[in-house]
Design an enzyme around this catalytic site. Sequence first.
Site, mmCIF file in Angstrom:
data_model
loop_
_atom_site.group_PDB
_atom_site.id
_atom_site.type_symbol
_atom_site.label_atom_id
_atom_site.label_comp_id
_atom_site.label_asym_id
_atom_site.label_seq_id
_atom_site.Cartn_x
_atom_site.Cartn_y
_atom_site.Cartn_z
ATOM 1 N N GLN A 54 7.055 2.450 -9.876
ATOM 2 C CA GLN A 54 5.882 2.744 -9.060
ATOM 3 C C GLN A 54 5.394 4.166 -9.351
ATOM 4 O O GLN A 54 6.132 5.130 -9.151
ATOM 5 C CB GLN A 54 6.265 2.604 -7.579
ATOM 6 C CG GLN A 54 5.127 2.767 -6.615
ATOM 7 C CD GLN A 54 5.608 2.713 -5.169
ATOM 8 O OE1 GLN A 54 4.799 2.836 -4.257
ATOM 9 N NE2 GLN A 54 6.891 2.555 -4.933
ATOM 10 N N CYS A 84 -0.290 5.230 -0.597
ATOM 11 C CA CYS A 84 0.447 6.226 0.181
ATOM 12 C C CYS A 84 -0.517 7.060 1.023
ATOM 13 O O CYS A 84 -1.429 7.702 0.480
ATOM 14 C CB CYS A 84 1.258 7.134 -0.730
ATOM 15 S SG CYS A 84 2.120 8.443 0.179
ATOM 16 N N LYS A 123 -0.725 -1.445 -5.418
ATOM 17 C CA LYS A 123 -0.515 -1.486 -3.975
ATOM 18 C C LYS A 123 -1.538 -0.565 -3.327
ATOM 19 O O LYS A 123 -1.701 0.582 -3.747
ATOM 20 C CB LYS A 123 0.900 -1.037 -3.598
ATOM 21 C CG LYS A 123 1.184 -1.155 -2.095
ATOM 22 C CD LYS A 123 2.663 -0.909 -1.805
ATOM 23 C CE LYS A 123 2.988 -1.219 -0.346
ATOM 24 N NZ LYS A 123 2.556 -0.168 0.587
ATOM 25 N N GLY A 187 3.181 -4.838 5.735
ATOM 26 C CA GLY A 187 2.896 -4.172 6.995
ATOM 27 C C GLY A 187 3.461 -4.921 8.182
ATOM 28 O O GLY A 187 3.062 -6.062 8.450
ATOM 29 N N GLY A 210 9.152 -3.137 3.767
ATOM 30 C CA GLY A 210 9.424 -1.731 3.506
ATOM 31 C C GLY A 210 10.339 -1.137 4.546
ATOM 32 O O GLY A 210 11.555 -1.277 4.500
ATOM 33 N N ARG A 211 9.755 -0.471 5.542
ATOM 34 C CA ARG A 211 10.541 0.285 6.524
ATOM 35 C C ARG A 211 11.534 -0.577 7.292
ATOM 36 O O ARG A 211 12.604 -0.097 7.685
ATOM 37 C CB ARG A 211 9.590 0.985 7.499
ATOM 38 C CG ARG A 211 8.776 2.115 6.868
ATOM 39 C CD ARG A 211 7.745 2.665 7.851
ATOM 40 N NE ARG A 211 6.754 1.666 8.214
ATOM 41 C CZ ARG A 211 6.018 1.685 9.316
ATOM 42 N NH1 ARG A 211 6.197 2.652 10.198
ATOM 43 N NH2 ARG A 211 5.124 0.750 9.555
#
Length: 318
Positions: A54, A84, A123, A187, A210-211
């Site tokens: 990435q 980002c 992305k 998300g 992700g998180r």
Amino acid sequence: MEDITDPSFRLICKEFGADMVYTEFISSDGLIREGRSSIKKLEICEEERPAGVQLYGHNIDSMLEAVKLAEQVNPELLDINFGCPVKKISNRGAGAGMLKNIPLMLEMTRAIVNSTTLPVTVKTRLGWDEESKNIVEVAEMLQDAGIEAITIHGRTRNQLYKGSADWTLIGVVRNNPAMKIPVIGNGDITGPIVAKEMFDRYNVDGIMVGRAAVGKPWIFRQIRTYLHTGIIPEEPLLEEKVDIALKHFRNSLIWKGEPVGIYEMRRHFSNYFKGLPHFREIRLKLLTSMEINEIIDTLELIRLRYKGFRIESGGEYL
């Protein structure tokens, strides 16, 4: 996910069923200046493949040089980060900052696609702010520039990670007859039920977690099992989580060494054991100790003190 998705964490996620993993996002300027930390982020081990590199940057020439360096580790794809939202990155026109300069975004994408034989993906986000949610048009243009898949995070840049992700426009992009490439939604994928709902409601080709995977890499196993069987596997027992944390910690030391491997595990430690009662003192020790053996001993103390404990809604002893 900077300082999070290094090989030590990606390997754990892969073992729990992640189909594809990505490096931490890497600055093109850092790579071409031979910054040690940026070059280190290129490392991919065979066990974690397929893996994507990435990249982000605001200058086309720098990005093209970075692509050549990234090709040397033979990733399965190159992913351009136009998503980002961090201020220091987006304000200089990189990451989600590209959403304020769509012509440059397209020019950069086209140049990268034409410079490499690797698949190129992107992305990005819904738009810069509420007044510029232009992802439907932008996705088509990025497709025309030659990308082979697009991942869309369901927030604008100005939202950062606040509020709830809105998948409505992700669904519009996916169901746009003009779109021929895979559309991946991202998300607020916090668990298997939400994951299935996003597949069913918006018809996306894939989801990106992700998180929610930080401190919970078994989320991939839970999602895969639920999608295929309708059954959600239970959270691992506390003893299993200790084993996972120990393995992760040892791999972090292998890849990052001291003290970085210790520092970067602290966020993971906090999340692996989130929800344990009367945990403040032990948590503080995990987040302050710089001694490897002391950290290992602390993890073993958790195993003994919370034997048989399963962290769920409030936790319970089985």
